[in-house]
Each structure stands twice: as structure tokens, then as C-alpha cells.
Design a protein around this motif. Structure first.
Motif, PDB file in Angstrom:
ATOM      1  N   LYS A  86       0.887  -1.102  -0.178  1.00 57.90           N
ATOM      2  CA  LYS A  86       0.025   0.124  -0.036  1.00 57.90           C
ATOM      3  C   LYS A  86       0.780   1.044  -0.110  1.00 57.90           C
ATOM      4  O   LYS A  86       1.988   1.338   0.729  1.00 57.90           O
ATOM      5  N   LYS A  87       0.275   2.365  -0.584  1.00 54.51           N
ATOM      6  CA  LYS A  87       0.897   3.542  -0.590  1.00 54.51           C
ATOM      7  C   LYS A  87       0.959   3.878   1.085  1.00 54.51           C
ATOM      8  O   LYS A  87      -0.015   4.097   1.603  1.00 54.51           O
ATOM      9  N   ILE A  88       2.058   4.812   1.466  1.00 47.59           N
ATOM     10  CA  ILE A  88       2.032   5.240   2.873  1.00 47.59           C
ATOM     11  C   ILE A  88       2.727   6.714   3.038  1.00 47.59           C
ATOM     12  O   ILE A  88       3.746   6.793   2.404  1.00 47.59           O
ATOM     13  N   ILE A  89       2.013   7.637   3.665  1.00 52.25           N
ATOM     14  CA  ILE A  89       2.427   8.849   3.789  1.00 52.25           C
ATOM     15  C   ILE A  89       2.544   9.144   5.505  1.00 52.25           C
ATOM     16  O   ILE A  89       1.765   8.485   5.941  1.00 52.25           O
ATOM     17  N   ILE A  90       3.896   9.374   5.774  1.00 54.04           N
ATOM     18  CA  ILE A  90       3.959   9.670   7.183  1.00 54.04           C
ATOM     19  C   ILE A  90       4.440  11.349   7.359  1.00 54.04           C
ATOM     20  O   ILE A  90       4.968  12.076   6.705  1.00 54.04           O
ATOM     21  N   MET A  91       3.417  11.948   8.297  1.00 58.90           N
ATOM     22  CA  MET A  91       3.809  13.266   8.737  1.00 58.90           C
ATOM     23  C   MET A  91       4.593  13.264  10.160  1.00 58.90           C
ATOM     24  O   MET A  91       4.123  12.777  11.159  1.00 58.90           O
ATOM     25  N   VAL A  92       5.664  13.762  10.127  1.00 58.72           N
ATOM     26  CA  VAL A  92       6.714  14.033  11.230  1.00 58.72           C
ATOM     27  C   VAL A  92       6.365  15.359  11.785  1.00 58.72           C
ATOM     28  O   VAL A  92       6.154  16.555  11.413  1.00 58.72           O
ATOM     29  N   GLY A  93       6.060  15.195  13.308  1.00 58.38           N
ATOM     30  CA  GLY A  93       5.802  16.608  14.004  1.00 58.38           C
ATOM     31  C   GLY A  93       7.177  16.885  14.635  1.00 58.38           C
ATOM     32  O   GLY A  93       8.003  17.015  13.990  1.00 58.38           O
ATOM     33  N   GLY A  94       7.064  17.206  15.769  1.00 66.45           N
ATOM     34  CA  GLY A  94       8.215  17.626  16.592  1.00 66.45           C
ATOM     35  C   GLY A  94       9.112  16.644  17.324  1.00 66.45           C
ATOM     36  O   GLY A  94      10.301  16.225  17.306  1.00 66.45           O
ATOM     37  N   TYR A  95       8.199  15.856  18.298  1.00 71.02           N
ATOM     38  CA  TYR A  95       8.769  14.920  19.145  1.00 71.02           C
ATOM     39  C   TYR A  95       9.529  13.788  18.710  1.00 71.02           C
ATOM     40  O   TYR A  95      10.590  13.419  18.835  1.00 71.02           O
ATOM     41  N   ASP A  96       8.923  13.367  17.319  1.00 73.44           N
ATOM     42  CA  ASP A  96       9.543  12.292  16.690  1.00 73.44           C
ATOM     43  C   ASP A  96      10.755  12.463  15.767  1.00 73.44           C
ATOM     44  O   ASP A  96      11.318  11.901  15.198  1.00 73.44           O
ATOM     45  N   ALA A  97      10.950  13.902  15.712  1.00 67.66           N
ATOM     46  CA  ALA A  97      12.340  14.248  14.997  1.00 67.66           C
ATOM     47  C   ALA A  97      13.375  14.687  15.988  1.00 67.66           C
ATOM     48  O   ALA A  97      14.413  15.478  15.604  1.00 67.66           O
ATOM     49  N   ALA A  98      12.929  14.902  17.257  1.00 66.34           N
ATOM     50  CA  ALA A  98      13.887  15.479  18.244  1.00 66.34           C
ATOM     51  C   ALA A  98      14.873  14.697  19.024  1.00 66.34           C
ATOM     52  O   ALA A  98      14.533  13.467  19.570  1.00 66.34           O
ATOM     53  N   GLN A  99      16.016  15.585  19.622  1.00 65.70           N
ATOM     54  CA  GLN A  99      16.893  14.662  20.513  1.00 65.70           C
ATOM     55  C   GLN A  99      17.501  15.713  20.962  1.00 65.70           C
ATOM     56  O   GLN A  99      18.604  16.292  20.972  1.00 65.70           O
ATOM     57  N   GLU A 100      16.849  16.166  22.338  1.00 66.13           N
ATOM     58  CA  GLU A 100      17.264  17.622  23.115  1.00 66.13           C
ATOM     59  C   GLU A 100      17.475  16.887  24.454  1.00 66.13           C
ATOM     60  O   GLU A 100      16.673  16.827  25.249  1.00 66.13           O
ATOM     61  N   PHE A 101      18.551  16.574  24.689  1.00 63.90           N
ATOM     62  CA  PHE A 101      19.250  16.169  25.950  1.00 63.90           C
ATOM     63  C   PHE A 101      18.805  17.155  27.124  1.00 63.90           C
ATOM     64  O   PHE A 101      18.405  16.731  28.190  1.00 63.90           O
ATOM     65  N   SER A 102      19.203  18.596  27.022  1.00 67.66           N
ATOM     66  CA  SER A 102      19.186  19.362  27.946  1.00 67.66           C
ATOM     67  C   SER A 102      17.534  19.582  28.364  1.00 67.66           C
ATOM     68  O   SER A 102      17.208  20.016  29.530  1.00 67.66           O
ATOM     69  N   LEU A 103      16.730  19.283  27.368  1.00 64.88           N
ATOM     70  CA  LEU A 103      15.297  19.405  27.685  1.00 64.88           C
ATOM     71  C   LEU A 103      14.519  17.855  27.970  1.00 64.88           C
ATOM     72  O   LEU A 103      13.472  18.194  28.348  1.00 64.88           O
ATOM     73  N   ARG A 104      15.397  17.029  27.852  1.00 69.18           N
ATOM     74  CA  ARG A 104      14.883  15.575  28.226  1.00 69.18           C
ATOM     75  C   ARG A 104      13.563  15.474  27.333  1.00 69.18           C
ATOM     76  O   ARG A 104      12.447  14.910  27.632  1.00 69.18           O
ATOM     77  N   TYR A 105      13.733  15.867  25.942  1.00 69.36           N
ATOM     78  CA  TYR A 105      12.737  15.739  24.861  1.00 69.36           C
ATOM     79  C   TYR A 105      12.930  15.166  23.701  1.00 69.36           C
ATOM     80  O   TYR A 105      14.118  15.389  23.125  1.00 69.36           O
ATOM     81  N   GLY A 106      12.238  14.368  23.125  1.00 72.68           N
ATOM     82  CA  GLY A 106      12.550  13.663  22.051  1.00 72.68           C
ATOM     83  C   GLY A 106      12.637  12.061  21.896  1.00 72.68           C
ATOM     84  O   GLY A 106      12.898  11.592  22.754  1.00 72.68           O
ATOM     85  N   ALA A 107      11.852  11.811  20.842  1.00 69.62           N
ATOM     86  CA  ALA A 107      11.983  10.184  20.510  1.00 69.62           C
ATOM     87  C   ALA A 107      13.378   9.651  20.393  1.00 69.62           C
ATOM     88  O   ALA A 107      13.476   8.375  20.899  1.00 69.62           O
ATOM     89  N   HIS A 108      14.377  10.411  20.018  1.00 68.65           N
ATOM     90  CA  HIS A 108      15.611   9.887  19.661  1.00 68.65           C
ATOM     91  C   HIS A 108      16.327   9.917  20.775  1.00 68.65           C
ATOM     92  O   HIS A 108      17.747   9.627  20.667  1.00 68.65           O
ATOM     93  N   LEU A 109      16.062  10.077  22.025  1.00 75.20           N
ATOM     94  CA  LEU A 109      16.811   9.993  23.190  1.00 75.20           C
ATOM     95  C   LEU A 109      16.755   8.552  23.498  1.00 75.20           C
ATOM     96  O   LEU A 109      17.710   7.914  24.186  1.00 75.20           O
TER      97      LEU A 109
END
Length: 342
Positions: A86-109
């Protein structure tokens, strides 16, 4: 027979509802799934439910449209692309693109989430960031695949948007959230700080609950009003009665709140980082660091700016971030994928 689109999201917002409504207007039958995770038990239940939901509806679908990319995107991508093509479209928001150690924020932690996100995005047909900033952030993990598809700003009907009117507040900021972590990431603590330096101006902080609101209430000066969570209509009404709006987020994927404020006639002041400068552009004032004096100067400039800048801010939102602009781009994407109207 009408074509079916599977629409999966973890958040409900005017923008996401707008995409869903757009697909329906194109004649598709939209099968909607709101994925609600949380603790381990809830994630297991949500994953099982999603798996069987997909098996029920995927057979006759022509497209899987996924908002945000995390564990909820894994089954749709594996079943949809690997098994059913099937065709798939993904919309990336903020959390799923982030790796902010100082803020303890982001999926890539978390390394396992990076692996899931990379797999899903590489298998998807189209990946979009909600801003150039988000596009560049996610491309660090998936290669140069993601494109930019700016958010649309959906607004309720507000009766009085005239330039010359009575304002209830001088400076406003939308900072929805419950936790101190969110308050800090959104720059709410900095907004409280600068409000103390201009006691003759009325400040408004919108949307706080829980420990975030308690923290602010214990420290706020007399000239700062704090509201709890309010409806989207009420947020826009409050902004329409404010002269200036601030966005001091230490991490902001797009800047939806400041965009809504600009559309309501506020002159924007923001931190020159993340998606915020993409929204403000040359229709407001930016500061390079969260320094009190820099912020105070920018706020004073905004308060004393001519009404022409207020109208310029409105016009920028109407021109660049209207639902019509986003819908035109989505039509183009559907054509590129070979998906005809339902």
C-alpha cells in the motif's frame, strides 16, 4: 466503490482533523484510528487493537496516512508496505524528530525508537516534516528523504478582528501543558520572568494546568494573568484581544500558537530557533538568545509598532499557512503517488 484511506494519529488537533476532512472531501472513505499508548500495558493493548484493526480494513485501502512516527506507525508500515504494498504517507511532528538532551525531550533519546522511526520512514512512500526545521531534523536519522509540508492554521470565526479596538492584554503567550518540563520547553518560565520587568503592562499566559500552573501561580507578578486549559475558540478570542504575542520555546517544531496569534492580529515576538522564525518571518521580532534585555527590547518594539505590521502578520499567515495552500500540496502528493480521487 469508494476508495478507502486508513488514517492513524496519536493526537487530535485542528490541523489533523483538517487533513482528515480534506481526504473525505476528495471522495475517500476515511477509516480513522486514534492510537492511545502510555504505560506498557496500554501500549500492548493499543498494539493488539491496531493490528486487528489493520487486518479488518487494509484489504480495500489505497493509502495509509500516519500522523507522527513512533510505535503506532510500525504495524501500518510493516503490514501496509511489506505485505500489502500500500502507499504510505508519514507526517513527522516535533517529538519524533527531536533529540534534546538538555530538555529531556525527543523520541531519539531512546535508541530503539530511532530504529523504529528510521525503518518506518525508509519504507514509507512519502515523509513530510511540518517545517523546514523538522524536515532537516528527521533527515539526520533517515537520510535525505523527508520533504517539507507546512502546517495549515485553522481558525474559528472571531467577530472582531479590526485593527483599532480595545485590548484587554498587552502581551500574551500560549503555553498549554501540565508538566514543568513542558513549561520550560515552551519558555513559559522566561515569559514569567520578563513580565516582572514591565509592571505597567498586562501579561496573559494561556493554557496551563497541574504542576505547571502551580509553579507559575507561586511566582507570577500582579500584572500576569494565567488561564487553565480553554477551547480553541477561546484561545483565539483571547489572542484577538492582545496586542503582542510571544513564543519563547526552547524547542518548537513549527510554531502553531504564534501563527494563530498572528492571524488574530498580534504582533509576534519569538526566539530565533526551531520552526518559530519560519512562521514569524519579517512580520515581527526575533531574539537570538533568551536574554531578558533582548526580550524586553523586542516586546517594547512590538508594543510600539504601527498597525501596518499587525496587518502584515495577518497577511503572512493567510498567504503561506492557509488550509488552501496545504490542501493544494496534498492534492499534488496524491497525484505523485498515483492515487485518484475516491
Amino acid at each position: 466503490m469508494q476508495k478507502r484511506v486508513l488514517f492513524i494519529t496519536t493526537v487530535d488537533s485542528p490541523v489533523i482533523r483538517g487533513d482528515c476532512d480534506f481526504l473525505r472531501q476528495q471522495g475517500f472513505v476515511v477509516q480513522y484510528l486514534f492510537y492511545k499508548g502510555g504505560n506498557i500495558r496500554n501500549i500492548i493493548i493499543a498494539q493488539l487493537y491496531e493490528f486487528f484493526w489493520l487486518w479488518r480494513y487494509i484489504w480495500r485501502s489505497c493509502l495509509i496516512f500516519i500522523w507522527f512516527v513512533d510505535l503506532h506507525a510500525l504495524w501500518p508500515v510493516l503490514l501496509g508496505k511489506v505485505l500489502f504494498r500500500k502507499k504510505i504517507i508519514i507526517m513527522v511532528g516535533g517529538y519524533d524528530a527531536a533529540q534534546e538532551f538538555s530538555l529531556r525531550y525527543g523520541a531519539h533519546l531512546k535508541h530503539h525508537k530511532t530504529l523504529v522511526i528510521r525503518l518506518c520512514c525508509r519504507l514509507a512512500d512519502k515523509v513530510f516534516g511540518v517545517s523546514r526545521f523538522t524536515r532537516d531534523q528527521i533527515n539526520r536519522y533517515i537520510g535525505k528523504k523527508a520533504e517539507e509540508l507546512l502546517l495549515a492554521i485553522y481558525l474559528p470565526e472571531i467577530t472582531d478582528l479590526s485593527v483599532r479596538k480595545v485590548y484587554n492584554w498587552d502581551v500574551a503567550m500560549v503555553c498549554g501543558g501540565y508538566s514543568l518540563q513542558t513549561l520550560f520547553r515552551k519558555g513559559g518560565d522566561f515569559f514569567v520572568k520578563i513580565s516582572k520587568y514591565i509592571p505597567d503592562r498586562k501579561f496573559l499566559l494561556i493554557g496551563l494546568e497541574g504542576e505547571a500552573r502551580r509553579w507559575v501561580e507561586e511566582r507570577r507578578p500582579e500584572n500576569l494573568t494565567v488561564t487553565g486549559k480553554v477551547s480553541h475558540v477561546e484561545v483565539c478570542n483571547l489572542l484577538s484581544r492582545s496586542k503582542v504575542a510571544c513564543q519563547f520555546s526552547r524547542y518548537e517544531a513549527f510554531g502553531l500558537a504564534i501563527g494563530e496569534a498572528m492571524a488574530m492580529g498580534c504582533i509576534p515576538v519569538g526566539l530565533n530557533y526551531g520552526g518559530t522564525p519560519e512562521v514569524i518571518g519579517d512580520a515581527g521580532f526575533l531574539i537570538d538568545k533568551l536574554e531578558v534585555q533582548d526580550a524586553l527590547q523586542a516586546v517594547e518594539k512590538a508594543l510600539n509598532a504601527p498597525d501596518s505590521l499587525r496587518e502584515k502578520a495577518r497577511r503572512r499567515i493567510r498567504t503561506l499557512f492557509s488550509p488552501e495552500v496545504r490542501e493544494a500540496k496534498l492534492r499534488e502528493v496524491l497525484r505523485e503517488l498515483g492515487i485518484r480521487r475516491g
